[in-house]
Design a protein around this motif. Structure first.
Motif, mmCIF file in Angstrom:
data_model
loop_
_atom_site.group_PDB
_atom_site.id
_atom_site.type_symbol
_atom_site.label_atom_id
_atom_site.label_comp_id
_atom_site.label_asym_id
_atom_site.label_seq_id
_atom_site.Cartn_x
_atom_site.Cartn_y
_atom_site.Cartn_z
ATOM 1 N N SER A 1 0.847 -1.194 0.000
ATOM 2 C CA SER A 1 0.000 0.000 0.000
ATOM 3 C C SER A 1 0.887 1.251 0.000
ATOM 4 O O SER A 1 1.953 1.242 0.636
ATOM 5 C CB SER A 1 -0.884 -0.032 1.249
ATOM 6 O OG SER A 1 -1.553 1.181 1.389
ATOM 7 N N PRO A 2 0.527 2.329 -0.672
ATOM 8 C CA PRO A 2 -0.654 2.488 -1.544
ATOM 9 C C PRO A 2 -0.477 1.763 -2.878
ATOM 10 O O PRO A 2 0.473 2.050 -3.602
ATOM 11 C CB PRO A 2 -0.724 4.000 -1.749
ATOM 12 C CG PRO A 2 0.688 4.476 -1.585
ATOM 13 C CD PRO A 2 1.357 3.559 -0.620
ATOM 14 N N ARG B 1 -1.897 1.834 -5.697
ATOM 15 C CA ARG B 1 -1.881 2.584 -6.964
ATOM 16 C C ARG B 1 -0.941 3.795 -6.887
ATOM 17 O O ARG B 1 -1.081 4.732 -7.656
ATOM 18 C CB ARG B 1 -3.288 3.010 -7.359
ATOM 19 C CG ARG B 1 -4.116 1.867 -7.918
ATOM 20 C CD ARG B 1 -5.345 2.322 -8.668
ATOM 21 N NE ARG B 1 -5.930 1.225 -9.444
ATOM 22 C CZ ARG B 1 -6.731 0.293 -8.951
ATOM 23 N NH1 ARG B 1 -7.074 0.329 -7.686
ATOM 24 N NH2 ARG B 1 -7.210 -0.667 -9.729
ATOM 25 N N GLY B 2 -0.008 3.778 -5.957
ATOM 26 C CA GLY B 2 0.965 4.873 -5.887
ATOM 27 C C GLY B 2 0.324 6.156 -5.381
ATOM 28 O O GLY B 2 -0.682 6.129 -4.670
ATOM 29 N N ASN B 3 0.918 7.274 -5.766
ATOM 30 C CA ASN B 3 0.455 8.568 -5.266
ATOM 31 C C ASN B 3 -0.784 9.042 -6.032
ATOM 32 O O ASN B 3 -0.705 9.758 -7.017
ATOM 33 C CB ASN B 3 1.581 9.592 -5.399
ATOM 34 C CG ASN B 3 1.223 10.913 -4.751
ATOM 35 O OD1 ASN B 3 0.077 11.110 -4.312
ATOM 36 N ND2 ASN B 3 2.187 11.830 -4.678
ATOM 37 N N GLU B 4 -1.948 8.618 -5.536
ATOM 38 C CA GLU B 4 -3.187 8.913 -6.252
ATOM 39 C C GLU B 4 -3.458 10.407 -6.379
ATOM 40 O O GLU B 4 -4.150 10.841 -7.293
ATOM 41 C CB GLU B 4 -4.379 8.236 -5.559
ATOM 42 C CG GLU B 4 -4.271 6.725 -5.577
ATOM 43 C CD GLU B 4 -5.603 6.026 -5.333
ATOM 44 O OE1 GLU B 4 -6.633 6.726 -5.259
ATOM 45 O OE2 GLU B 4 -5.605 4.787 -5.218
ATOM 46 N N LYS B 5 -2.889 11.191 -5.425
ATOM 47 C CA LYS B 5 -3.131 12.638 -5.478
ATOM 48 C C LYS B 5 -2.675 13.226 -6.807
ATOM 49 O O LYS B 5 -3.317 14.116 -7.369
ATOM 50 C CB LYS B 5 -2.399 13.345 -4.341
ATOM 51 C CG LYS B 5 -3.041 13.144 -2.996
ATOM 52 C CD LYS B 5 -2.732 14.322 -2.056
ATOM 53 C CE LYS B 5 -3.398 14.131 -0.710
ATOM 54 N NZ LYS B 5 -2.554 13.276 0.183
ATOM 55 N N LEU B 6 -1.567 12.712 -7.318
ATOM 56 C CA LEU B 6 -1.066 13.202 -8.605
ATOM 57 C C LEU B 6 -2.109 12.977 -9.696
ATOM 58 O O LEU B 6 -2.412 13.867 -10.495
ATOM 59 C CB LEU B 6 0.230 12.483 -8.985
ATOM 60 C CG LEU B 6 1.492 12.861 -8.208
ATOM 61 C CD1 LEU B 6 2.664 11.999 -8.671
ATOM 62 C CD2 LEU B 6 1.814 14.340 -8.424
ATOM 63 N N TYR C 1 3.073 10.343 -12.728
ATOM 64 C CA TYR C 1 2.324 9.405 -11.884
ATOM 65 C C TYR C 1 2.420 7.975 -12.412
ATOM 66 O O TYR C 1 2.672 7.025 -11.685
ATOM 67 C CB TYR C 1 0.840 9.832 -11.795
ATOM 68 C CG TYR C 1 0.000 8.683 -11.315
ATOM 69 C CD1 TYR C 1 0.007 8.319 -9.965
ATOM 70 C CD2 TYR C 1 -0.710 7.891 -12.216
ATOM 71 C CE1 TYR C 1 -0.693 7.203 -9.527
ATOM 72 C CE2 TYR C 1 -1.406 6.780 -11.787
ATOM 73 C CZ TYR C 1 -1.399 6.445 -10.443
ATOM 74 O OH TYR C 1 -2.060 5.332 -10.030
#
Ligand code: HEM
Lengths: 139, 136
Positions: free
Chosen positions: B72-73, B75-80, B125
């Motif tokens: 986790s996370p 899907r990586g840095n989802e904020k991007l 991302y």
């Protein structure tokens, strides 16, 4: 993959080929001294590419892989899916004929074909969205 | 599919409706010219079908199905990726507003910059998610 997806994908490949043939025709216009009026083919060229190939490929893959609509109807309405296929393909084919024809040699029949083509492609898009919307969900 | 993909794809479908509607009006108008002002909406048609529909659909699919990380996370840095979603949508509308009526080259330019930034952020991302399925 479901039969409708195969039809979408095979048709999209054929449109892709047709599209690059139009691209080729546009590219040889100057060297072969073809009439300048064939620039009337340019909208047909990129709509064959973006609607016939790209959008149709997306439609086919979406129908196949999106989350199930429901247990009984995993892919939404198959019938509507086929209707989208028919409207999109016939609508685009009519455009391929009527748009250059209208530009080169305006006639009432081309005006009508353009109008019919517009309505058919529009309906294809709207029905696709209506039939897909409920499948855009978590699972 | 994950939440952001739902947003990308529902947004893409909405632009498909807008873009096909403008396209159909333009094509009809080529057959039977009924409203010359429609030609002024050609840039909006292009913006809706290219960035609105095609680009966002592909981004939503990529966010959904590319390999995830083993920790986790996932899907990586989802904020991007959310940033991309916002930048692209803001960019589309700035561009569209800049091309209708008397228009504004500054709106068009700002819209283009927002779209370009959105795409750079998305590339940053997505980069690490382009890997073998088992790889960390
Ligand atoms: C994925 C879908 C589509 C894409 C990517 C797309 C893209 C484009 C682009 C890039 C142009 C700009 C042409 C230019 O600047 O000269 C254009 C023009 C146009 N599009 Fe589309 N389009 C799409 C779907 C449609 C549909 C479904 C229709 C009609 C039902 C349509 C009708 C038109 C018309 C009439 C024009 C003006 C052509 C001209 O210059 O005479 N488009 N489109």
């Amino acid at each position: 993959m479901p039969p409708l997806t195969r039809w979408f994908l095979k048709s999209s490949l054929l449109f892709f080929i047709l599209s690059v043939l139009f691209g080729l025709l546009l590219a040889v216009q100057t060297p072969l001294k073809l009439p300048a009026s064939i620039v009337a083919f340019s909208p047909v060229y990129f709509h064959l590419f973006m609607v016939g190939w790209v959008a149709q490929l997306i439609f086919g893959v979406v129908f196949w892989m999106f989350p199930k609509y429901s247990k009984e109807k995993p892919r939404g309405s198959e019938l509507l899916g086929w209707i989208v296929f028919g409207l999109l393909n016939v609508g685009l084919a009519l455009r391929v004929i009527a748009e250059p024809a209208q530009a080169l040699n305006p006639a009432l029949v081309w005006s009508w074909l353009l109008a019919v083509s517009a309505v058919m492609q529009w309906l294809a898009g709207m029905i696709f969205v209506a039939n897909t919307w409920g499948r855009v969900k978590e699972r | 599919m994950p939440r952001l993909s739902i947003w990308f794809i529902r947004s893409a479908l909405t632009y498909l409706v807008l873009g096909f509607t403008l396209g159909a009006l333009l094509l009809f108008n080529k057959g039977f010219p009924f409203y010359p002002f429609l030609w002024g909406l050609l840039p909006s048609h292009v913006e809706f079908v290219l960035f609105g529909w095609t680009v966002q659909l592909v981004m939503g699919m990529a966010f959904w199905i590319l390999p995830r990380f083993s920790k986790s996370p996932f899907r990586g840095n989802e904020k991007l990726a959310w940033g991309t979603f916002i930048l692209i949508n803001v960019g589309i509308w700035l561009h569209v507003l800049g091309t209708i009526g008397s228009g504004s080259q500054w709106l068009v330019l700002t819209g283009r910059v927002a779209e370009a930034l959105g795409i750079v952020v998305f590339a940053v991302y997505l980069w690490p998610r382009i890997k073998g399925v088992g790889a960390p």
